[in-house]
Design a protein around this motif. Structure first.
Motif, mmCIF file in Angstrom:
data_model
loop_
_atom_site.group_PDB
_atom_site.id
_atom_site.type_symbol
_atom_site.label_atom_id
_atom_site.label_comp_id
_atom_site.label_asym_id
_atom_site.label_seq_id
_atom_site.Cartn_x
_atom_site.Cartn_y
_atom_site.Cartn_z
ATOM 1 N N ASP A 348 0.824 -1.214 0.000
ATOM 2 C CA ASP A 348 0.000 0.000 0.000
ATOM 3 C C ASP A 348 0.856 1.261 0.000
ATOM 4 O O ASP A 348 0.441 2.307 -0.488
ATOM 5 N N TYR A 383 1.930 -2.751 8.239
ATOM 6 C CA TYR A 383 1.599 -2.106 6.976
ATOM 7 C C TYR A 383 2.371 -2.805 5.862
ATOM 8 O O TYR A 383 3.504 -3.259 6.057
ATOM 9 N N GLN A 569 1.334 6.145 13.147
ATOM 10 C CA GLN A 569 0.329 5.159 12.753
ATOM 11 C C GLN A 569 -1.077 5.757 12.746
ATOM 12 O O GLN A 569 -1.901 5.405 11.887
ATOM 13 N N ASP A 573 -3.225 5.665 9.265
ATOM 14 C CA ASP A 573 -4.570 5.072 9.212
ATOM 15 C C ASP A 573 -5.593 6.089 8.721
ATOM 16 O O ASP A 573 -6.499 5.757 7.954
ATOM 17 N N LEU A 576 -4.954 6.507 4.904
ATOM 18 C CA LEU A 576 -5.328 5.337 4.103
ATOM 19 C C LEU A 576 -6.833 5.114 4.068
ATOM 20 O O LEU A 576 -7.328 4.334 3.236
ATOM 21 N N LYS A 578 -9.082 3.464 5.838
ATOM 22 C CA LYS A 578 -9.566 2.088 5.977
ATOM 23 C C LYS A 578 -9.329 1.237 4.735
ATOM 24 O O LYS A 578 -10.035 0.259 4.505
ATOM 25 N N GLN A 579 -8.339 1.637 3.938
ATOM 26 C CA GLN A 579 -8.001 0.848 2.758
ATOM 27 C C GLN A 579 -6.723 0.035 2.963
ATOM 28 O O GLN A 579 -6.092 -0.393 2.000
ATOM 29 N N LYS A 580 -6.338 -0.180 4.196
ATOM 30 C CA LYS A 580 -5.165 -0.990 4.512
ATOM 31 C C LYS A 580 -5.391 -2.420 4.029
ATOM 32 O O LYS A 580 -6.421 -3.035 4.336
ATOM 33 N N SER A 581 -4.442 -2.970 3.273
ATOM 34 C CA SER A 581 -4.655 -4.275 2.636
ATOM 35 C C SER A 581 -4.643 -5.428 3.622
ATOM 36 O O SER A 581 -5.255 -6.466 3.359
ATOM 37 N N GLU A 583 -5.119 -6.329 7.809
ATOM 38 C CA GLU A 583 -5.366 -5.991 9.206
ATOM 39 C C GLU A 583 -5.241 -7.267 10.017
ATOM 40 O O GLU A 583 -5.704 -8.330 9.599
#
Length: 680
Positions: A348, A383, A569, A573, A576, A578-581, A583
């Motif tokens: 990401d 990440y 962080q 967050d 991004l 909530k588009q973190k690939s 979690e």
């Protein structure tokens, strides 16, 4: 010559050191083909790098152009090659290029000299140790004859040339050539032109020679570190080997950082560690088996093949305890490697390496602190990221990080602005985004100049620059709550910068202490507390950018404050959205990577968990592996996942698809666990 990037390196290599003093007799007298083969089988080894010539300068075969070791009366190299190839173990050949103590003693005029006439590696001849030779002297001709002989006689799969790179040198040859080229000998910026010319000439002559003799031979020139942003200095390699012994000075930060940069070049590479408790040259030193398991897991999760350094006893007998130790790690690699070949990382975030801008001070530093702090923060926060430079494809990423020292010229600024225009976001800290000399990102010699003192931002980070803040340490007061500590003013130690916000949202401020600590003004044991007087915005966030006005990543590498990590962080967050690939509930000691094996139509998620412990004064040891259980994962792949299973056991996992993400639970992570996600 085999094309660079061809996927033909094997996964389980040994680098067999054999630096043997001329005072030792009966060298190789206990070598046994059967015993050698037994060791390789015990170790699950399928490639081994063996010695034609060592740092002492002697050959281990009947050479016509070099002296054979006086204590060795057999073709030890030939016997080793025959024994290995008989059991289908690949055999690259090692030649010590930069060190040759035999020539150092007989031709001291060929040695690299510092300005004060002292020598590199060992400053004189009254202390034990090696002395490095200059490739700008007739020594290079002798080395080429040695290489020619080895390649002609043995036609090796690979050639491994050690102790090379750009070296500062003031020997008589270099000084004379500098005068001929009208270079200022007292100016290192001038002299670097000569030193780089010397190294590139060495590379070109070696590559041309090997290409003529045996085009199938791979070549690797080892300098201990790949200087980020200087592909022109290491592009002569047909593949890449990342020498990175965590206990030998490189630390556990170095390999993941280097691998996440090198993997972007699409070239086969491996990670090289050692079986030693400390570093190269240690007889009788052993890592715990779990340390090697962990280090091999780091290789696999970062897309690398594996190499473990060992040292052959002068009598030629392999130490079976070593290979039973190595075998515990390599048996696991053997079972897993089918899921680890031909992979590409999913990321990401692109972290623009500060080392690209700052340089490596002649390759003497393994870890740029700003890079190291960024890599550590992102790894601990799980990440997905790559370490990149100005030639990387920015469009692969949702977000770019410019850590602390990434000043930009027009070319880089234009590329970043286009990335933002297409919807990308940028997090910058410290001096990042300020102007630097045009052209330096095109690998000109200006990269070795002092940092340009331009005092304006070439990127629109919603701030104007007003200079350095004269207080150290100072304090940051965020306008948001952290996870672990309630709201307060938090100390930071590295340099900070006064800026004025010109829009955006101010998410924190810098507060000054009462005074700096001096002999006239000091307070308590360390420093003054905050005066609560605001002197600058600390965090300014716009729609596509976020700027932090201190060297937060370098500070984290030096001090490791959880406050710095939680601030970064939080900002990541938020950016991004909530588009973190990936979690996960895996703890901060755990690492995660996601690899795409496109030919197999599958993604491979790697989870690695171990806790290094400091032993002695500076050795990080992995001993106990504590399993962790019931790790929840949520992974966005962009593909319709049809099957999820553990590898290599192939135990299927229950999973659900929701919001374009696949969710599942890993029952147990014991050092390293892979999860495979097949798609239609």
């Amino acid at each position: 010559m085999n094309s660079k990037g061809e996927k033909n390196m094997r996964f389980r290599q040994i680098h067999l050191d054999f630096h043997t003093s001329e005072v030792i007799e009966q060298v190789g007298n206990k070598f046994s083909k059967e015993q050698f083969q037994l060791a390789l089988k015990e170790g699950h080894v399928n490639a081994i790098n063996v010695f034609a010539k060592c740092h002492h300068g002697y050959s281990y075969f009947p050479s016509k152009v070099n002296a054979q070791h006086p204590g060795c009366s057999i073709d030890l190299l030939g016997n080793i090659i025959e024994a290995a190839e008989e059991i289908d173990v690949e055999v690259p050949i090692y030649i010590s290029a930069g060190l040759d103590e035999k020539y150092a003693k007989t031709h001291p005029e060929w040695l690299i000299r510092n300005k004060d006439e002292s020598t590199r590696w060992t400053s004189d001849f009254m202390n034990p140790g090696y002395h490095e030779l200059c490739f700008n002297t007739p020594y290079l001709d002798e080395l080429l004859l040695q290489i020619e002989e080895v390649v002609t006689l043995y036609k090796p799969k690979g050639l491994w040339l050690d102790i090379v790179g750009v070296r500062p040198c003031y020997c008589r040859t270099c000084v004379a050539e500098a005068h001929d080229l009208s270079l200022d000998v007292d100016n290192p910026v001038d002299m670097i032109k000569l030193w780089e010319k010397t190294y590139k000439n060495y590379q070109q002559k070696v590559c041309d020679l090997v290409e003529r003799l045996n085009p199938e031979t791979h070549i690797f020139h080892n300098s201990g570190h790949f200087a980020r942003g200087r592909e022109d200095l290491w592009s002569a390699n047909t593949h890449y080997e990342l020498e990175s012994l965590p206990t030998g000075g490189w630390s556990y930060d170095h390999f993941p950082m280097s691998a996440r940069y090198i993997q972007g070049f699409g070239v086969d590479f491996l990670g090289m560690t050692g079986k030693f408790h400390t570093s190269w040259g240690e007889f009788g030193g052993f890592k715990h088996p779990n340390a090697l398991r962990y280090e091999m897991a780091l290789d696999l999760m970062n897309g690398a093949k594996c190499c473990i350094g060992d040292q052959l006893h002068p009598d030629g007998e392999m130490d079976l305890a070593t290979y039973r130790l190595i075998g515990q790690a390599y048996k696991e690699v053997e079972d897993k490697e089918v899921y680890c070949d031909g992979v590409k990382s999913v990321a990401d975030i692109g972290v623009f390496s500060a080392e690209v801008i700052e340089g490596t001070k002649m390759m003497s530093e393994f870890n740029n602190l700003s890079d190291s702090g960024a890599v550590r923060m992102l790894t601990e926060g799980h990440y997905l990221f790559d370490l990149i430079d100005d030639r990387s494809d920015f469009t692969k990423y949702r977000l770019l990080i410019l850590p602390d020292k990434v000043r930009v010229d027009k070319c880089l600024a234009d590329k970043i602005n286009k990335f933002i225009e297409r919807g990308g976001k940028v997090l910058a800290s410290g001096e990042s985004g300020l102007a630097r000399l045009d052209g330096s990102n095109e690998k000109s010699d200006e990269r070795y100049d002092a940092v340009n003192d331009a005092s304006y931002f070439k990127l629109d980070l919603m701030v104007t620059y007003e200079g350095k803040i004269p207080y150290s340490p100072a304090y940051i007061k965020p306008e948001f709550k952290l996870k672990s500590v309630d709201s307060s003013s938090y100390v930071f130690y590295d340099e900070s910068y006064k800026v004025e916000a010109k829009g955006g949202e101010i998410l924190g401020v810098i507060e000054k202490p009462y005074h700096n600590r001096t002999y006239k003004t000091f307070c308590s044991h360390k420093h003054f507390p905050t005066s609560h007087e605001t002197i600058s915005p600390a965090i300014v966030m716009g729609n596509s950018t976020c700027y932090m006005s201190w060297n937060v990543f370098r500070d984290y590498a030096m001090v490791g404050s959880i406050i710095y990590k939680e601030i970064v962080q939080y900002l990541l967050d938020r950016m991004l959205e909530k588009q973190k690939s990936v979690e996960t509930t895996l703890g901060s000691y755990g690492s995660v990577s996601l690899m795409h094996q496109e030919e197999e139509k599958r993604f491979v998620l790697h989870t690695v968990y171990a806790v290094p412990v400091m032993r002695g004064r500076h050795i990080n040891v992995i001993e106990d592996i504590q399993p962790v259980y019931h790790i929840e994962m949520k992974v966005k792949t962009g593909k319709p996942i049809k099957k999820v299973y553990l590898a290599p056991s192939k135990e299927e996992l229950a999973f659900s698809n929701k919001d374009n993400a696949v969710s599942f639970e890993i029952p147990k992570v014991e050092c390293h666990q892979m999860v495979v996600m097949d798609y239609a």
